[in-house]
Design an enzyme around this catalytic site. Structure first.
Site, PDB file in Angstrom:
ATOM      1  N   MET A  29       0.839  -1.200   0.000  1.00 16.07           N
ATOM      2  CA  MET A  29       0.000   0.000   0.000  1.00 16.07           C
ATOM      3  C   MET A  29       0.881   1.260   0.000  1.00 16.07           C
ATOM      4  SD  MET A  29      -3.515  -0.805   1.904  1.00 16.07           S
ATOM      5  CE  MET A  29      -3.013  -0.543   3.584  1.00 16.07           C
ATOM      6  N   LEU A  32       6.552   3.177   1.633  1.00 17.43           N
ATOM      7  CA  LEU A  32       7.454   2.038   1.822  1.00 17.43           C
ATOM      8  C   LEU A  32       8.480   2.282   2.930  1.00 17.43           C
ATOM      9  CD1 LEU A  32       8.138   1.052  -1.910  1.00 17.43           C
ATOM     10  CD2 LEU A  32       6.298   0.277  -0.398  1.00 17.43           C
ATOM     11  N   HIS A  36       9.084  -3.400   3.668  1.00 14.23           N
ATOM     12  CA  HIS A  36       8.726  -3.619   2.261  1.00 14.23           C
ATOM     13  C   HIS A  36       9.988  -3.932   1.437  1.00 14.23           C
ATOM     14  CE1 HIS A  36       5.391  -0.725   3.491  1.00 14.23           C
ATOM     15  NE2 HIS A  36       4.712  -1.758   3.060  1.00 14.23           N
ATOM     16  N   GLN A  60     -10.404  -2.493   2.059  1.00 13.73           N
ATOM     17  CA  GLN A  60      -9.960  -3.166   3.289  1.00 13.73           C
ATOM     18  C   GLN A  60      -9.985  -2.240   4.506  1.00 13.73           C
ATOM     19  OE1 GLN A  60      -6.037  -4.102   1.480  1.00 13.73           O
ATOM     20  NE2 GLN A  60      -5.194  -3.621   3.496  1.00 13.73           N
ATOM     21  N   LYS A 149       4.682 -10.276   9.242  1.00 20.29           N
ATOM     22  CA  LYS A 149       4.048  -9.371  10.198  1.00 20.29           C
ATOM     23  C   LYS A 149       2.528  -9.534  10.128  1.00 20.29           C
ATOM     24  CE  LYS A 149       3.384  -4.564  11.216  1.00 20.29           C
ATOM     25  NZ  LYS A 149       2.364  -4.149  10.240  1.00 20.29           N
ATOM     26  N   GLN A 153      -3.059 -12.682   7.385  1.00 19.05           N
ATOM     27  CA  GLN A 153      -3.247 -12.350   5.963  1.00 19.05           C
ATOM     28  C   GLN A 153      -2.519 -13.366   5.083  1.00 19.05           C
ATOM     29  OE1 GLN A 153      -2.957  -8.177   4.467  1.00 19.05           O
ATOM     30  NE2 GLN A 153      -0.943  -8.822   3.784  1.00 19.05           N
ATOM     31  N   MET A 184       8.198  -2.666  12.010  1.00 21.07           N
ATOM     32  CA  MET A 184       8.021  -1.524  11.097  1.00 21.07           C
ATOM     33  C   MET A 184       6.646  -1.571  10.462  1.00 21.07           C
ATOM     34  SD  MET A 184      11.532  -0.849   9.132  1.00 21.07           S
ATOM     35  CE  MET A 184      12.983  -0.384  10.041  1.00 21.07           C
ATOM     36  N   SER A 185       6.068  -0.399  10.285  1.00 17.52           N
ATOM     37  CA  SER A 185       4.744  -0.295   9.685  1.00 17.52           C
ATOM     38  C   SER A 185       4.573   1.119   9.150  1.00 17.52           C
ATOM     39  CB  SER A 185       3.683  -0.573  10.758  1.00 17.52           C
ATOM     40  OG  SER A 185       2.424  -0.093  10.335  1.00 17.52           O
ATOM     41  N   ARG A 187       2.029   2.715   9.407  1.00 19.26           N
ATOM     42  CA  ARG A 187       1.226   3.408  10.427  1.00 19.26           C
ATOM     43  C   ARG A 187       2.072   3.920  11.590  1.00 19.26           C
ATOM     44  NH1 ARG A 187      -3.035  -0.529   8.900  1.00 19.26           N
ATOM     45  NH2 ARG A 187      -4.793   0.718   8.147  1.00 19.26           N
TER      46      ARG A 187
HETATM   47  P1  AMP Z   1       1.288  -2.906   3.548  1.00 15.24           P
HETATM   48  O1  AMP Z   1       1.891  -1.890   2.645  1.00 15.24           O
HETATM   49  O2  AMP Z   1       1.257  -2.514   4.977  1.00 15.24           O
HETATM   50  O3  AMP Z   1      -0.041  -3.422   3.025  1.00 15.24           O
HETATM   51  O4  AMP Z   1       2.253  -4.161   3.506  1.00 15.24           O
HETATM   52  C1  AMP Z   1       2.670  -4.728   2.286  1.00 15.24           C
HETATM   53  C2  AMP Z   1       3.471  -5.965   2.586  1.00 15.24           C
HETATM   54  O5  AMP Z   1       4.590  -5.620   3.393  1.00 15.24           O
HETATM   55  C3  AMP Z   1       2.681  -7.032   3.370  1.00 15.24           C
HETATM   56  O6  AMP Z   1       2.998  -8.309   2.862  1.00 15.24           O
HETATM   57  C4  AMP Z   1       3.191  -6.850   4.776  1.00 15.24           C
HETATM   58  O7  AMP Z   1       3.126  -8.032   5.544  1.00 15.24           O
HETATM   59  C5  AMP Z   1       4.644  -6.483   4.513  1.00 15.24           C
HETATM   60  N1  AMP Z   1       5.217  -5.790   5.676  1.00 15.24           N
HETATM   61  C6  AMP Z   1       4.718  -4.704   6.307  1.00 15.24           C
HETATM   62  N2  AMP Z   1       5.480  -4.383   7.381  1.00 15.24           N
HETATM   63  C7  AMP Z   1       6.498  -5.301   7.399  1.00 15.24           C
HETATM   64  C8  AMP Z   1       7.619  -5.507   8.262  1.00 15.24           C
HETATM   65  N3  AMP Z   1       7.854  -4.733   9.319  1.00 15.24           N
HETATM   66  N4  AMP Z   1       8.446  -6.539   7.994  1.00 15.24           N
HETATM   67  C9  AMP Z   1       8.217  -7.345   6.920  1.00 15.24           C
HETATM   68  N5  AMP Z   1       7.186  -7.204   6.073  1.00 15.24           N
HETATM   69  C10 AMP Z   1       6.330  -6.190   6.309  1.00 15.24           C
END
Ligand code: AMP
Length: 279
Positions: A29, A32, A36, A60, A149, A153, A184-185, A187
């Site tokens: 999403m 990055l 990611h 979602q 993480k 899902q 990491m996120s 958010r």
């Molecule tokens: P998102 O952009 O949050 O939808 O995440 C996209 C992908 O990145 C998903 O497969 C998440 O599980 C993965 N992801 C998000 N945060 C992390 C993290 N801290 N470590 C590894 N993968 C991550």
């Protein structure tokens, strides 16, 4: 690096590779971060051509969730992708993904989608499955990489791939953490410095729970209470759930074994935080 926002030109480009190259898809999403980027690095191990999709998927998000304020930074994302050697970035609009129909087709994996994150976020996994299946059909990758993480899902999407006979190798990659242990996120940008510190107790609690397991505590209830006590005493996080599940499934377990997982979700004010650890 090529960047496409339209399906036909993306597919035209991909078709020129398809015969002699393996194609990996990394759905994101955007906004990055190193988590990611670790998926992109993993993708490069499994394929010749790496496609990253960047799409903040409206279906979602619940009505009171953060779709509008979700961080978006395409320029920075493209710089990261370029420096990681991504071959193709796909940045579709909502119309491209869902068309003009008022009621686009939905994809739903029953039961598993009602557990854990699905309890509080009722349409979340329906939204995730609906977008990821579209991305799979558009890109037709050999493999797709997801982060551990979002473990629930990953399990749900793996079931979707199995049930629908999709010829896609599902690959998961480890959680990447900040220095203080916080997963990491995108958010995490919502968090103040103080909240950032508070949020790090999630990993500290999970890590200490793993140490407890390693010294011989196999009772899930004891381990869960141990974690929730730390969170309640040390932070203002509202716990959504904390569960112990069996290896490679989402089934709860009363007695812990090696490779089982502990999943945690909570809220720090409005910010949802999830994490997990493998025993
Ligand atoms: P998102 O952009 O949050 O939808 O995440 C996209 C992908 O990145 C998903 O497969 C998440 O599980 C993965 N992801 C998000 N945060 C992390 C993290 N801290 N470590 C590894 N993968 C991550």
């Amino acid at each position: 690096m090529d960047c496409f926002d339209c399906v036909l030109s993306l597919q035209e480009r991909l078709n020129s590779f398809r015969q002699n190259h393996k194609i990996a898809l990394v759905p994101t999403m955007g906004s990055l971060h190193q988590g990611h980027l670790s998926l992109i690095k993993e993708a490069k191990k499994h394929a010749d051509i790496v496609v990253v999709s960047i799409f903040v998927n409206p279906t979602q998000f619940g009505p009171s969730e953060d779709f509008d304020r979700y961080p978006r930074d395409l320029k920075q994302d493209l710089t990261y992708c370029e420096s990681e050697g991504v071959d193709i970035v796909f940045t579709p609009s909502t119309d491209v993904i869902y068309g003009q129909s008022l009621q686009p087709t939905e994809i739903y994996v029953p039961k598993l989608s009602t557990l854990y994150c699905g309890k509080t976020r009722t349409n979340f996994f329906k939204g995730v499955c609906s977008v990821v299946l579209r991305l799979f059909n558009i890109v037709q990758p050999t493999c797709a990489i997801f982060g551990e993480k979002d473990y629930q899902q990953f399990i749900i999407l793996s079931q979707l791939v199995t049930d629908l006979f999709l010829p896609i190798n599902m690959i998961s990659a480890p959680i990447i953490r900040e220095k203080n242990g916080l997963a990491m996120s995108s958010r995490n940008r919502y968090l103040s410095a103080n909240q950032h510190h508070e949020a790090s107790f999630i990993y500290q609690a999970l890590h200490s729970a793993k140490a407890l397991f390693l010294t011989g505590e196999f009772d899930s209830t004891v381990v869960i209470n141990f974690i929730t006590d730390i969170i309640k005493k040390q932070t203002s996080i509202t716990i959504d759930y904390c569960v112990c599940i069996k290896h490679n499934s989402l089934e709860e377990t009363a007695s812990l074994n090696q490779h089982d997982k502990i999943l945690f979700a909570g809220y720090l004010e409005q910010t949802r935080l999830i994490d997990n650890i493998t025993l």
